[in-house]
Design a protein around this motif. Structure first.
Motif, PDB file in Angstrom:
ATOM      1  N   LYS A 255       0.818  -1.223   0.000  1.00 30.17           N
ATOM      2  CA  LYS A 255       0.000   0.000   0.000  1.00 30.17           C
ATOM      3  C   LYS A 255       0.847   1.267   0.000  1.00 30.17           C
ATOM      4  O   LYS A 255       0.354   2.339  -0.342  1.00 30.17           O
ATOM      5  CB  LYS A 255      -0.961  -0.011   1.174  1.00 30.17           C
ATOM      6  CG  LYS A 255      -2.077  -1.024   0.986  1.00 30.17           C
ATOM      7  CD  LYS A 255      -3.104  -0.958   2.080  1.00 30.17           C
ATOM      8  CE  LYS A 255      -4.222  -1.958   1.795  1.00 30.17           C
ATOM      9  NZ  LYS A 255      -5.235  -1.922   2.846  1.00 30.17           N
TER      10      LYS A 255
ATOM     11  N   PHE B  49      -1.270   4.576  -5.242  1.00 30.44           N
ATOM     12  CA  PHE B  49      -2.209   5.685  -5.107  1.00 30.44           C
ATOM     13  C   PHE B  49      -3.505   5.219  -5.757  1.00 30.44           C
ATOM     14  O   PHE B  49      -3.493   4.380  -6.660  1.00 30.44           O
ATOM     15  CB  PHE B  49      -1.713   6.941  -5.827  1.00 30.44           C
ATOM     16  CG  PHE B  49      -0.444   7.509  -5.266  1.00 30.44           C
ATOM     17  CD1 PHE B  49      -0.303   7.764  -3.903  1.00 30.44           C
ATOM     18  CD2 PHE B  49       0.619   7.810  -6.103  1.00 30.44           C
ATOM     19  CE1 PHE B  49       0.859   8.300  -3.384  1.00 30.44           C
ATOM     20  CE2 PHE B  49       1.796   8.354  -5.593  1.00 30.44           C
ATOM     21  CZ  PHE B  49       1.915   8.601  -4.232  1.00 30.44           C
ATOM     22  N   GLU B  50      -4.617   5.787  -5.333  1.00 38.89           N
ATOM     23  CA  GLU B  50      -5.893   5.400  -5.929  1.00 38.89           C
ATOM     24  C   GLU B  50      -6.615   6.625  -6.478  1.00 38.89           C
ATOM     25  O   GLU B  50      -6.854   7.589  -5.758  1.00 38.89           O
ATOM     26  CB  GLU B  50      -6.776   4.701  -4.893  1.00 38.89           C
ATOM     27  CG  GLU B  50      -8.027   4.114  -5.494  1.00 38.89           C
ATOM     28  CD  GLU B  50      -8.655   3.052  -4.606  1.00 38.89           C
ATOM     29  OE1 GLU B  50      -9.416   2.242  -5.154  1.00 38.89           O
ATOM     30  OE2 GLU B  50      -8.389   3.031  -3.391  1.00 38.89           O
ATOM     31  N   GLY B  51      -6.902   6.584  -7.772  1.00 37.75           N
ATOM     32  CA  GLY B  51      -7.654   7.657  -8.408  1.00 37.75           C
ATOM     33  C   GLY B  51      -6.790   8.777  -8.948  1.00 37.75           C
ATOM     34  O   GLY B  51      -6.974   9.232 -10.055  1.00 37.75           O
ATOM     35  N   SER B  52      -5.850   9.269  -8.144  1.00 35.94           N
ATOM     36  CA  SER B  52      -4.935  10.306  -8.599  1.00 35.94           C
ATOM     37  C   SER B  52      -3.700  10.316  -7.705  1.00 35.94           C
ATOM     38  O   SER B  52      -3.683   9.683  -6.637  1.00 35.94           O
ATOM     39  CB  SER B  52      -5.606  11.687  -8.601  1.00 35.94           C
ATOM     40  OG  SER B  52      -5.970  12.069  -7.290  1.00 35.94           O
TER      41      SER B  52
ATOM     42  N   GLY C 150      -1.039  10.878  -5.016  1.00 37.59           N
ATOM     43  CA  GLY C 150      -1.094  11.283  -3.630  1.00 37.59           C
ATOM     44  C   GLY C 150      -2.268  10.734  -2.844  1.00 37.59           C
ATOM     45  O   GLY C 150      -2.318  10.872  -1.624  1.00 37.59           O
ATOM     46  N   GLN C 151      -3.220  10.106  -3.528  1.00 34.04           N
ATOM     47  CA  GLN C 151      -4.393   9.553  -2.853  1.00 34.04           C
ATOM     48  C   GLN C 151      -4.070   8.135  -2.391  1.00 34.04           C
ATOM     49  O   GLN C 151      -4.056   7.198  -3.191  1.00 34.04           O
ATOM     50  CB  GLN C 151      -5.620   9.551  -3.785  1.00 34.04           C
ATOM     51  CG  GLN C 151      -6.045  10.917  -4.239  1.00 34.04           C
ATOM     52  CD  GLN C 151      -6.441  11.810  -3.065  1.00 34.04           C
ATOM     53  OE1 GLN C 151      -7.219  11.412  -2.210  1.00 34.04           O
ATOM     54  NE2 GLN C 151      -5.880  13.002  -3.041  1.00 34.04           N
ATOM     55  N   LYS C 152      -3.773   8.005  -1.111  1.00 27.68           N
ATOM     56  CA  LYS C 152      -3.394   6.701  -0.559  1.00 27.68           C
ATOM     57  C   LYS C 152      -4.565   5.716  -0.567  1.00 27.68           C
ATOM     58  O   LYS C 152      -5.721   6.103  -0.452  1.00 27.68           O
ATOM     59  CB  LYS C 152      -2.896   6.860   0.886  1.00 27.68           C
ATOM     60  CG  LYS C 152      -1.574   7.601   0.991  1.00 27.68           C
ATOM     61  CD  LYS C 152      -0.470   6.694   0.566  1.00 27.68           C
ATOM     62  CE  LYS C 152       0.882   7.307   0.871  1.00 27.68           C
ATOM     63  NZ  LYS C 152       1.965   6.450   0.514  1.00 27.68           N
ATOM     64  N   ILE C 153      -4.222   4.445  -0.676  1.00 26.67           N
ATOM     65  CA  ILE C 153      -5.200   3.353  -0.575  1.00 26.67           C
ATOM     66  C   ILE C 153      -5.665   3.262   0.874  1.00 26.67           C
ATOM     67  O   ILE C 153      -4.852   3.327   1.792  1.00 26.67           O
ATOM     68  CB  ILE C 153      -4.547   2.015  -1.004  1.00 26.67           C
ATOM     69  CG1 ILE C 153      -4.050   2.068  -2.442  1.00 26.67           C
ATOM     70  CG2 ILE C 153      -5.494   0.845  -0.772  1.00 26.67           C
ATOM     71  CD1 ILE C 153      -5.116   2.031  -3.473  1.00 26.67           C
ATOM     72  N   LYS C 154      -6.926   3.100   1.067  1.00 23.67           N
ATOM     73  CA  LYS C 154      -7.469   2.978   2.440  1.00 23.67           C
ATOM     74  C   LYS C 154      -7.884   1.568   2.742  1.00 23.67           C
ATOM     75  O   LYS C 154      -8.185   0.794   1.920  1.00 23.67           O
ATOM     76  CB  LYS C 154      -8.644   3.923   2.621  1.00 23.67           C
ATOM     77  CG  LYS C 154      -8.203   5.349   2.523  1.00 23.67           C
ATOM     78  CD  LYS C 154      -9.352   6.285   2.706  1.00 23.67           C
ATOM     79  CE  LYS C 154      -8.795   7.706   2.546  1.00 23.67           C
ATOM     80  NZ  LYS C 154      -9.702   8.743   2.666  1.00 23.67           N
TER      81      LYS C 154
END
Length: 192
Positions: free
Chosen positions: A179, A183-186, A188-192
């Motif tokens: 993880k 990134f998810e979506g863009s 800097g967006q970390k996976i949660k």
């Protein structure tokens, strides 16, 4: 060849067995075994069948000596025992345009090669500790090719054969958690 490496998610054992030791046995690699590595590399994905990657081999002593002339001293301390050296290059310009995926396609080919090497009981150690300009000049590499890495290939020896300072570094290294590199979506967006 198993190590005490673990994973968060299940993967094939070959990925855990693969690492980059520096202790090579001075033992020749047969053509059949060696060329099977490059056969595996041919199977990597690439657009329009361009296969941008090329490998320059040094198996004979006189060819290895040419390579030694541009390898950094710290790497020479261990890679002179490797029976095979190969320089990985990729064609940046093909059919008069820039190949946008030459480096990723070449990386995939290199990945296939190293996994096949691991399955064959060989070790590989990639390096960038060498003089790229000298390598280009000495090996007559055209400007349309970029130099990616130099790889030592062979059978594993005992690490006690290495200089003491190198022996201390000879263990598989830890990797970031899965993880931590996603990134998810863009960006800097970390996976949660």
């Amino acid at each position: 060849m198993s190590h005490s490496r673990t994973t968060t998610y299940p993967i094939n054992q070959v990925f855990l067995d693969r690492w980059s030791p520096r202790f090579f046995l001075e033992k020749e690699v047969s053509d059949e075994v060696l060329f099977s590595l490059f056969e595996a590399s041919r199977r990597a994905s690439h657009p329009f069948n361009f296969q941008y990657w090329r490998f320059i081999l040094a198996r004979k002593q006189e060819d290895r000596e040419k390579f030694y002339s541009f390898i950094a001293e710290g790497n020479l301390a261990w890679c002179q025992k490797a029976p095979v050296l190969t320089l990985i290059i990729s064609e940046m310009n093909n059919k008069k345009e820039f190949n946008k995926s030459h480096s990723s396609d070449t990386g995939a080919a290199w990945g296939y090669l190293l996994l096949e090497a691991t399955k064959k009981g060989l070790i590989t150690h990639p390096m960038t500790g060498f003089d790229f300009k000298s390598a280009r000049r000495i090996l007559n590499i055209p400007e349309k090719y970029t130099i990616n890495a130099l790889v030592a290939i062979g059978y594993q020896d005992n690490k006690e054969e290495l200089p003491k300072i190198i022996q201390q570094r000879e263990n598989p290294i830890l990797r970031y958690e899965t993880k931590d590199v996603l990134f998810e979506g863009s960006f800097g967006q970390k996976i949660k």
